[in-house]
Write a protein that holds these residues in place. Structure first.
Motif, short mmCIF file in Angstrom:
data_model
loop_
_atom_site.label_atom_id
_atom_site.label_comp_id
_atom_site.label_asym_id
_atom_site.label_seq_id
_atom_site.Cartn_x
_atom_site.Cartn_y
_atom_site.Cartn_z
N ALA A 5 0.86 -1.19 0.00
CA ALA A 5 0.00 0.00 0.00
C ALA A 5 0.89 1.24 0.00
CB ALA A 5 -0.91 -0.01 1.22
N PHE A 6 0.60 2.18 -0.87
CA PHE A 6 1.45 3.36 -1.03
C PHE A 6 1.64 4.13 0.27
CE2 PHE A 6 2.07 7.89 -1.85
CZ PHE A 6 3.26 7.83 -2.55
N SER A 7 0.57 4.34 1.01
CA SER A 7 0.68 5.14 2.23
C SER A 7 1.61 4.48 3.25
CB SER A 7 -0.70 5.37 2.84
OG SER A 7 -1.30 4.14 3.19
N ILE A 8 1.57 3.17 3.35
CA ILE A 8 2.42 2.47 4.30
C ILE A 8 3.85 2.40 3.79
CG2 ILE A 8 2.85 0.25 5.43
CD1 ILE A 8 -0.21 -0.08 5.54
N SER A 9 4.02 2.07 2.51
CA SER A 9 5.39 1.96 1.98
C SER A 9 6.11 3.31 1.98
CB SER A 9 5.39 1.35 0.58
OG SER A 9 4.73 2.19 -0.34
N SER A 10 5.37 4.40 1.77
CA SER A 10 6.03 5.71 1.81
C SER A 10 6.36 6.12 3.24
CB SER A 10 5.16 6.77 1.13
OG SER A 10 3.93 6.92 1.79
N LYS A 11 5.51 5.74 4.19
CA LYS A 11 5.78 6.07 5.59
C LYS A 11 7.03 5.35 6.10
CE LYS A 11 3.66 5.76 10.18
NZ LYS A 11 2.46 5.36 10.93
N PHE A 12 7.26 4.13 5.64
CA PHE A 12 8.39 3.33 6.11
C PHE A 12 9.46 3.14 5.05
CE2 PHE A 12 4.84 2.00 8.81
CZ PHE A 12 5.40 2.21 10.06
N ALA A 13 9.52 4.04 4.07
CA ALA A 13 10.47 3.90 2.96
C ALA A 13 11.92 3.79 3.43
CB ALA A 13 10.32 5.06 1.99
N ALA A 14 12.31 4.58 4.39
CA ALA A 14 13.70 4.56 4.87
C ALA A 14 14.05 3.20 5.47
CB ALA A 14 13.93 5.66 5.90
N ASP A 15 13.15 2.62 6.24
CA ASP A 15 13.40 1.33 6.85
C ASP A 15 13.37 0.20 5.82
OD1 ASP A 15 13.65 2.17 9.65
OD2 ASP A 15 11.54 2.72 9.41
N ILE A 16 12.45 0.28 4.86
CA ILE A 16 12.39 -0.72 3.79
C ILE A 16 13.68 -0.66 2.97
CG2 ILE A 16 11.22 -1.35 1.64
CD1 ILE A 16 8.59 -0.33 2.99
N ASP A 31 20.22 -9.39 11.72
CA ASP A 31 20.95 -8.13 11.89
C ASP A 31 20.03 -6.92 11.90
OD1 ASP A 31 23.49 -9.32 12.02
OD2 ASP A 31 23.64 -9.40 9.84
N ASN A 32 18.74 -7.15 11.83
CA ASN A 32 17.74 -6.08 11.85
C ASN A 32 17.95 -5.22 13.11
OD1 ASN A 32 15.37 -4.55 12.15
ND2 ASN A 32 14.09 -6.15 11.27
N PRO A 33 18.27 -3.93 12.94
CA PRO A 33 18.57 -3.09 14.10
C PRO A 33 17.35 -2.77 14.96
CG PRO A 33 18.51 -1.75 12.13
CD PRO A 33 18.40 -3.19 11.68
N HIS A 34 16.17 -3.07 14.48
CA HIS A 34 14.95 -2.75 15.22
C HIS A 34 14.42 -3.93 16.04
CE1 HIS A 34 14.91 0.97 13.00
NE2 HIS A 34 14.93 0.29 11.88
N LEU A 53 7.86 -7.92 16.79
CA LEU A 53 8.41 -6.94 15.85
C LEU A 53 7.53 -5.69 15.82
CD1 LEU A 53 9.37 -9.19 12.80
CD2 LEU A 53 10.82 -8.43 14.67
N ASN A 54 8.18 -4.54 15.99
CA ASN A 54 7.44 -3.28 15.85
C ASN A 54 7.33 -2.94 14.36
OD1 ASN A 54 9.88 -2.07 15.04
ND2 ASN A 54 10.30 -1.25 17.07
N ASP A 55 6.68 -1.85 14.03
CA ASP A 55 6.46 -1.49 12.62
C ASP A 55 7.76 -1.28 11.86
OD1 ASP A 55 3.76 -1.62 13.10
OD2 ASP A 55 3.47 0.55 13.22
N LYS A 56 8.75 -0.64 12.50
CA LYS A 56 10.03 -0.39 11.83
C LYS A 56 10.76 -1.71 11.57
CE LYS A 56 11.27 4.27 13.16
NZ LYS A 56 12.24 4.68 12.19
N ALA A 57 10.70 -2.64 12.52
CA ALA A 57 11.34 -3.94 12.33
C ALA A 57 10.67 -4.71 11.20
CB ALA A 57 11.28 -4.75 13.62
#
Length: 78
Positions: A5-16, A31-34, A53-57
């Motif tokens: 979903a665009f809204s979710i992928s754009s919100k977490f783009a840096a982590d993705i 090795d996931n830092p979250h 796992l939180n949203d960033k993880a």
């Protein structure tokens, strides 16, 4: 979580993107830092277990898996 979903992928783009880059750099999923690690004491020693796992993880993991799938599709070394 639907990372397509665009809204979710754009919100977490840096982590993705960080997860995607980590996979290409040879890092492991663990090795996931979250990830919050929980240490469990057992009779045969201490073991680590990933906590919820939180949203960033989840976003980092999604990017890592996406890169892994892309590499497999290209016939990469993975």
């Amino acid at each position: 979580m639907d990372f397509k979903a665009f809204s979710i992928s754009s919100k977490f783009a840096a982590d993705i993107n960080a997860g995607y880059s980590a996979c290409l750099a040879g890092k492991r999923l663990s090795d996931n830092p979250h990830i919050h690690w929980i240490t469990l004491e057992t009779e045969d020693g201490a073991h680590r277990k990933a906590g919820p796992l939180n949203d960033k993880a989840q976003a980092w993991q999604h990017g890592w898996r996406q890169a892994d799938d892309d590499e497999k599709g290209r016939g990469g070394a993975r």
